[in-house]
Design an enzyme around this catalytic site. Structure first.
Site: not given
Ligand code: FAD
Ligand code: NAD
Length: 480
Positions: A191-192, A329, A453
């Site tokens: 579960a990486g 990468a 905002h």
């Protein structure tokens, strides 16, 4: 006949092709040797990242997210669309087209920069010579000599004795990007990053997904608070994540996989239609050099380099997944640029403290710098500010309020030491933290900066304000 170049790069992935282009920009006569061939047997540049990694996985993550939204989220926005159906073949064809466009793009970049693309397998010989064999070629190959050689052969999926690959039933990440139908029940070992991204793709497309993770803690590479929130979110999405699970073996019967595993609760069995093995990657140094070249590796096959990617052989450099540091990468590409510029006599360095990491799930997880637990474990006193996306106007307007931004600053100097986040568009938001840390910003610098905002970036601003206990959009509890 021996061909001569100023620089030869072995490997055309994001580390190698970027190094080659930068060398060419700096006026060096450059060749890049790459052995990659696609499913149709055509040569392709871009390495793992473009052909079977970053790009195809992100194409499928995007498509599967759109499908999932159409089925589950559009109605919340008042958009009704009945009869949403999956055309997996079209989704895969789109992914393949994206890959082809980008890999052909690199070939075009090589042409325009006059980088010579040599197709075949390269081996480093002594005295800065390289032998190249075209695909399947035996005997003596073509000889190339260069003033400088850059090794960028990348990495390959780590194998697991207890779960050997088996056709299209037990696959690695490459196979998991090619399923021709949605598996009803999908098992994933690990579960990486890959397990979570590809597990998310197939879950959204309809699979029941079970992840078996050896470690008893989830996502140990990120901040514990962020990892805890991620586990809650993924579990709510239906990813069945089982921690502390040690796979003992598996058997393929009638196109199903029977898994045996052990956890604190004892021995278990699980039957799945497909199994993905995603337990890490290892450096691809197999057959990269002859022993007489005397290249130094560690016991894991990682090429030994200094901070400027120099190997033990003068004039020979190594970059990307094959050297220390995260297998990412962008880290490899930056090393490619650094090495090219150093060969050209410049003094370029990399700040390895500001390499960003992203997990492209929903919500996205991103971080840069140290986690709170790592800092405290090392005895560093720090101050922490957290801002939840549930208090962000923009997040609420877009209907994506899960997650938070956490800013960690040195208690004495206020310098930002780490930023960890989970939430909408965190893959983009993290760049702001990288820039801040690259310029040694303090949390007060960020607090004094104006953010537009309504944007998700305001959550970063508020988290920086929260370091000093003064976020505007969080109700005050107790006395300061
Ligand atoms: P590679 O990309 O592996 O390229 C090496 C190239 O060298 C290959 O083409 C190989 O065929 C060639 N080669 C090897 N040996 C020789 C030889 N002797 N002669 C000639 N050619 C040779 N990273 C991210 O940053 N973001 C992501 O989102 C991301 N997603 C990923 C998803 C998946 C499923 C996987 C598997 C990886 C992902 N990664 C991601 C990791 C990323 O792909 C790698 O970090 C990156 O590709 C490493 O680049 P590289 O140039 O070092 O090696
Ligand atoms: P990973 O290191 O992220 O995860 C592997 C997981 O498998 C770990 O949690 C580990 O504890 C677990 N594991 C190891 N052995 C096991 C076993 N026997 N049984 C059960 N669990 C086991 O590696 P990955 O997911 O395979 O990805 C490989 C590399 O590719 C990563 O290091 C990452 O750098 C790169 N990658 C990056 C991205 C991204 O940047 N978004 C995406 C995919 C891959």
């Amino acid at each position: 006949m021996t061909r001569r170049f100023d620089v030869v790069v072995i490997g055309g992935g994001p580390a190698g092709y970027v190094a080659a282009i930068r060398c060419a920009q700096l006026g060096m006569n450059t060749a890049c040797i790459d052995q990659w061939r696609d499913r149709q047997g055509r040569s392709a540049l871009g390495g793992t990242c473009l052909n079977s990694g970053c790009i195809p996985s992100k194409a499928l993550l995007e498509s599967s997210e759109i499908y999932d939204q159409a089925r589950n989220s559009f109605a919340m926005h008042g958009v009704k669309c009945g009869g949403v159906a999956l055309d997996l073949q079209a989704m895969m064809a789109r992914k393949d087209k994206v890959v082809a466009t980008l890999t052909q793009g690199i070939a075009g970049l090589f042409k325009s920069h006059k980088v010579t693309w040599v197709k075949g397998h390269a081996r480093l010989l002594p005295r800065k010579q390289v032998e190249v064999h075209e695909y399947g070629g035996a005997g003596t190959g073509q000889l190339i000599e260069a003033e400088s050689i850059i090794l960028a052969p990348g990495s390959v999926s780590a194998e697991m004795g207890a779960a050997p690959l088996h056709g299209d039933v037990i696959v690695d990440s490459t196979g998991a990007l090619e399923f021709s139908e949605v598996p009803a029940r999908l098992g994933i070992i690990g579960a990486g990053v890959i397990g979570l991204e590809l597990g998310s793709v197939w879950r959204r497309l309809g699979s029941e997904v079970v992840l078996l993770e050896a470690q008893s803690e989830f996502l140990t590479m990120t901040d514990t608070q962020i990892a805890g929130e991620a586990l809650r979110q993924f579990t709510a999405q239906g990813l069945d994540i089982r921690l502390g699970a040690r796979v003992l073996g598996c058997q393929v019967t009638e196109s199903k996989v029977e898994l045996a595993y052990q956890d604190r609760g004892g021995d278990h069995r699980e039957t799945v239609d497909k199994l993905i093995v995603a337990v890490g990657r290892r450096p691809n140094t197999r057959d990269l050099f002859v022993p007489e070249a005397e290249l130094l590796l560690d016991e894991w096959g990682v090429i030994h380099v200094d901070e400027h990617c120099r190997t033990n052989i003068p004039g020979v450099y190594a970059i990307g997944d094959v050297v220390r540091g995260p297998m990412l990468a962008h880290k490899g590409s930056e090393e490619g640029v650094m090495v090219a510029e150093r060969i050209a006599g410049q003094q370029t360095s990399i700040n390895y403290d500001t390499v960003p990491s992203v997990i492209y799930t929903l919500p996205e997880i991103a971080w840069v710098g140290k986690s709170e637990q790592a800092l405290r474990a090392a005895g560093n006193d720090c101050r922490v500010g957290i801002f939840p996306f549930s208090a962000s106007g923009r997040a609420l307007a877009s209907g994506s309020t899960a997650g938070m931004v956490k800013v960690i600053a040195d208690a004495a100097t206020d310098r930002v030491l780490g930023v960890h986040m989970i939430g909408p568009h965190c893959s983009e938001l993290i760049a702001q933290a990288v820039i801040a840390m690259q310029f040694s910003a303090s949390s007060e610098d960020l607090a004094m900066t104006m953010f537009a905002h309504p944007t998700l970036s305001e959550a970063f601003h508020e988290a920086a304000l929260a370091v000093d206990g003064r976020p505007i959009h969080i109700a005050r509890t107790g006395r300061r």
